[in-house]
Scaffold this active site. Structure first.
Site, PDB file in Angstrom:
ATOM      1  CG  ASP A  34     -11.028  -3.830  -6.401  1.00 24.17           C
ATOM      2  OD1 ASP A  34     -10.039  -4.586  -6.433  1.00 24.17           O
ATOM      3  OD2 ASP A  34     -10.950  -2.590  -6.281  1.00 24.17           O
ATOM      4  CG  ASP A  89      -6.423  -6.285  -4.102  1.00 28.38           C
ATOM      5  OD1 ASP A  89      -6.282  -5.061  -4.059  1.00 28.38           O
ATOM      6  OD2 ASP A  89      -6.161  -7.041  -3.148  1.00 28.38           O
ATOM      7  CD  GLU A 116      -2.649  -3.331  -5.984  1.00 26.13           C
ATOM      8  OE1 GLU A 116      -2.389  -2.415  -5.199  1.00 26.13           O
ATOM      9  OE2 GLU A 116      -3.150  -4.406  -5.605  1.00 26.13           O
ATOM     10  CG  HIS A 138      -8.178   2.259  -3.087  1.00 24.09           C
ATOM     11  ND1 HIS A 138      -7.895   1.868  -4.381  1.00 24.09           N
ATOM     12  CD2 HIS A 138      -7.893   1.202  -2.306  1.00 24.09           C
ATOM     13  CE1 HIS A 138      -7.475   0.623  -4.371  1.00 24.09           C
ATOM     14  NE2 HIS A 138      -7.461   0.183  -3.125  1.00 24.09           N
ATOM     15  CG  ASP A 139      -4.180   1.180  -2.156  1.00 23.16           C
ATOM     16  OD1 ASP A 139      -4.972   1.155  -1.190  1.00 23.16           O
ATOM     17  OD2 ASP A 139      -4.055   0.239  -2.966  1.00 23.16           O
TER      18      ASP A 139
HETATM   19  C1  GLC Z   1      -4.409  -3.729  -2.680  1.00 28.37           C
HETATM   20  C2  GLC Z   1      -5.494  -2.718  -2.448  1.00 28.37           C
HETATM   21  C3  GLC Z   1      -5.362  -2.190  -1.054  1.00 28.37           C
HETATM   22  C4  GLC Z   1      -5.524  -3.336  -0.099  1.00 28.37           C
HETATM   23  C5  GLC Z   1      -4.551  -4.468  -0.414  1.00 28.37           C
HETATM   24  C6  GLC Z   1      -4.960  -5.722   0.279  1.00 28.37           C
HETATM   25  O1  GLC Z   1      -3.150  -3.163  -2.629  1.00 28.37           O
HETATM   26  O2  GLC Z   1      -5.439  -1.721  -3.409  1.00 28.37           O
HETATM   27  O3  GLC Z   1      -6.296  -1.184  -0.778  1.00 28.37           O
HETATM   28  O4  GLC Z   1      -5.314  -2.906   1.211  1.00 28.37           O
HETATM   29  O5  GLC Z   1      -4.526  -4.775  -1.774  1.00 28.37           O
HETATM   30  O6  GLC Z   1      -6.127  -6.240  -0.295  1.00 28.37           O
END
Ligand code: GLC
Ligand code: CA
Length: 578
Positions: free
Chosen positions: A111, A218, A277, A352-353
């Site tokens: 990540d 991310d 993402e 995970h979100d």
């Molecule tokens: C992304 C991650 C999430 C995190 C956020 C801040 O959305 O997937 O889990 O809290 O970024 O890093």
């Protein structure tokens, strides 16, 4: 002629990218597998399951953050890009994991979290001390605004994604710093060439040299902010603050930033898998990242489907269900990436979100759990792009039950939201019940319960006390060991589907997507057309009722034991047409 350019590789005279026809499996280290009985998952736990993953049909592992971190946001708050969080293991364990993955013919991506660091990172520790010095401009420091009554106010009205203002006062510098996420996740200043260089070297090159095969990126589209930092619109989700969306998504420098990363780092390491993402982008905006040369990212996660009903858009207690035609339409967007000259897509329903897909897009009725889990597996594994599975999805893990309470939740976004609502609605039991229901239906805690490996104590996740409560449904067959024993289980079905997907890759991974019954609220029927002219016909009944079925060609697979003239509740079928 169009066909020639379908995946862009011919056009750009590149060898075909390895990351197109693979299955990626996301590991969230805290909850995957504990090896030493301290109740927390770790790297040696992952190493012990590599053969399991290989056997399932996984080609690539995506490891969520295992870097050193104070864990305010479960590792998405990094305090040192080049160290391992000690409870997860050592750098030797990490090297062994990378080698273990490669020795089995698999690959590994990490990540990349570089919109912000933890406030414990030494860059920030230095930066907060003074307006002068090497690290002074590493973060987004701004002077206060002076309010009408002479009081100090943040530079603009932006709210943080996790609640409260997106600005925090720094006593020593007497300035505010920006944090789009938690207070202890300060945003890096990407305008600074020094910052970019540090990121290139420590967050990227360091790990490429160790042999990793790419990154999940991310929040890949928010590094560059509006230079004027204009106030944001106050939306239901952001109120009473302004939504920072306008001022941070696709900012003026974002494409130069990515082109520089490609040129200065990625090009030195062949063709790594870079999956971004990417939230809140139209088709055209997305194409700028993945659909032109030089390609900035390999592919993105498009959230149109997973956000249906308002997830991540509305406060959780206002998120609702959605009609099936919405899902069919939502899927069109990423499926369209695949047939563009240069672009590519990812296919996913969980991470995970997000809540568990069976609970969100399938059913909560235990009677149909198995059928619906298999149905969703059929839907996912027949869509084009690179397939991403999230840990536990292969056995149909579910959301947390309503009988739990907020004390069982660990995620700061659930907890902040609960506290905020409790403050706003003191003694309003009905409202707090709605809030709890919202958390049970869409919070991130749902995805973060420990993986259910067996019917033994703590689902075989740990011999100690699990850091987060284990979903009790592991005792009734919802675990890997029990499902591996049965040919009819969700796990065995996934394994068969992954095999089928690879065997007919021109149809399932690369084929074009054509919805047949767009307005039908009960079934989702689509055709996949491969470039050699072969076609598959997929019919999926997303309801608790039987439904008529239109068939085409020869039946290849169904999740029902005796497929008949009508579709059973949650029955799905795959047909091949010659
Ligand atoms: C992304 C991650 C999430 C995190 C956020 C801040 O959305 O997937 O889990 O809290 O970024 O890093
Ligand atoms: Ca451990």
């Amino acid at each position: 002629m169009e066909m020639r350019f379908r995946n862009g590789d011919i056009q750009s005279a590149r060898p075909p990218s390895w990351w197109k026809d693979v299955v990626v499996y996301q590991i969230w280290p805290a909850s995957f597998k504990d090896s030493n009985g301290d109740g927390l998952g770790d790297l040696r736990g992952i190493i012990s399951k590599l053969d399991y993953l290989k056997d399932l049909g996984v080609d690539v592992i995506w490891l969520s953050p295992m870097y050193d971190s104070p864990q305010d946001d479960m590792g998405y708050d990094i305090s040192d890009y080049n160290k391992i969080y000690p409870p997860y293991g050592t750098m030797d364990d990490m090297d062994e994991l990378i080698a273990g993955v490669h020795n089995r013919g698999m690959r590994i991506v990490l990540d990349l979290v570089v919109n912000h660091t933890s406030s414990e990172h030494w860059w920030f520790q230095e930066s907060k001390k003074s307006r002068k010095g090497k690290y002074a401009d590493f973060y987004m420091w701004r002077d206060a605004k002076i309010g009408k009554d002479g009081t100090r106010e943040p530079p603009n009205n932006w709210g943080s994604v996790f609640g409260g203002s997106a600005w925090e006062w720094g006593e020593e510098r007497e300035q505010y710093y920006l944090h789009i996420f938690a207070t202890r996740q300060p945003d890096l200043n990407w305008e600074s060439a020094e910052v970019r260089k540090e990121i290139h070297e420590s967050a990227l090159r360091f790990w490429f040299k160790k042999g990793v095969d790419g990154f999940r990126v991310d929040t890949c589209n928010i590094y560059s902010k509006d230079p004027e930092l204009k106030d944001g619109e106050v939306t239901p989700r952001s109120a009473p603050f302004g939504d920072p969306q306008e001022g941070m998504v696709n900012g003026p420098m974002i494409h130069p930033i990515w082109q520089e990363i490609r040129q200065k780092v990625l090009n030195d390491f062949g063709d790594p898998l870079m999956v971004g993402e990417l939230s809140l982008c139209t088709f055209e905006e997305t194409m700028k990242y993945i659909g032109r040369e030089p390609r900035e990212l390999s592919m993105v996660f498009d959230f149109t489907y997973t956000m249906l009903g308002g997830i991540h858009e509305k406060p959780p207690h206002e998120v609702g269900s959605y009609p099936l035609p919405e899902a069919k339409k939502a899927m069109k967007k990423p499926q369209e990436y695949v047939v563009q000259p240069l672009a590519w897509a990812s296919v996913f329903k969980e991470n995970h979100d997000l809540p568990r897909s069976i609970s969100r897009h399938g059913t909560n009725n235990p009677k149909f759990w198995e059928m619906a889990a298999k149905l969703l597996a059929m839907m996912t594994s027949t869509l084009s792009g690179t397939l991403f599975l999230y840990q536990g999805e292969e056995i149909g893990m579910t959301n947390i039950p309503e009988t739990w309470s907020i004390d069982d939740c660990k995620d700061l976004s659930s907890i902040n939201y609960w506290n905020k609502m409790e403050k706003e609605y003191p003694n309003d039991k009905e409202m707090m019940q709605k809030v709890w229901k919202g958390i049970v239906e869409c919070s991130r805690d749902n995805a973060r319960t420990p993986v259910q490996w067996s019917g033994e104590e703590n689902a075989g996740f740990t011999t100690g006390k699990p850091w987060m409560r284990v979903n009790e449904n592991y005792q009734t067959g919802l675990n890997v060991a029990d499902q591996q024993k049965s040919q009819d289980s969700v796990w065995s079905f996934w394994k068969e589907l992954l095999r089928l997907r690879k065997q007919h890759k021109e149809i399932f991974m690369e084929g074009s997507y054509h919805v047949h019954d767009l307005e039908n609220k009960q079934t989702w029927t689509f055709e996949k057309r491969g470039k050699e002219g072969r076609k598959a016909w997929i019919v999926l009944n997303f309801s608790e009722n039987e439904s008529p079925v239109e068939t085409r060609g020869k039946l290849a697979l169904s999740n029902a034991s005796n497929p008949g003239d009508r579709l059973q509740p949650f029955e799905g079928r795959i047909y091949f047409q010659e």
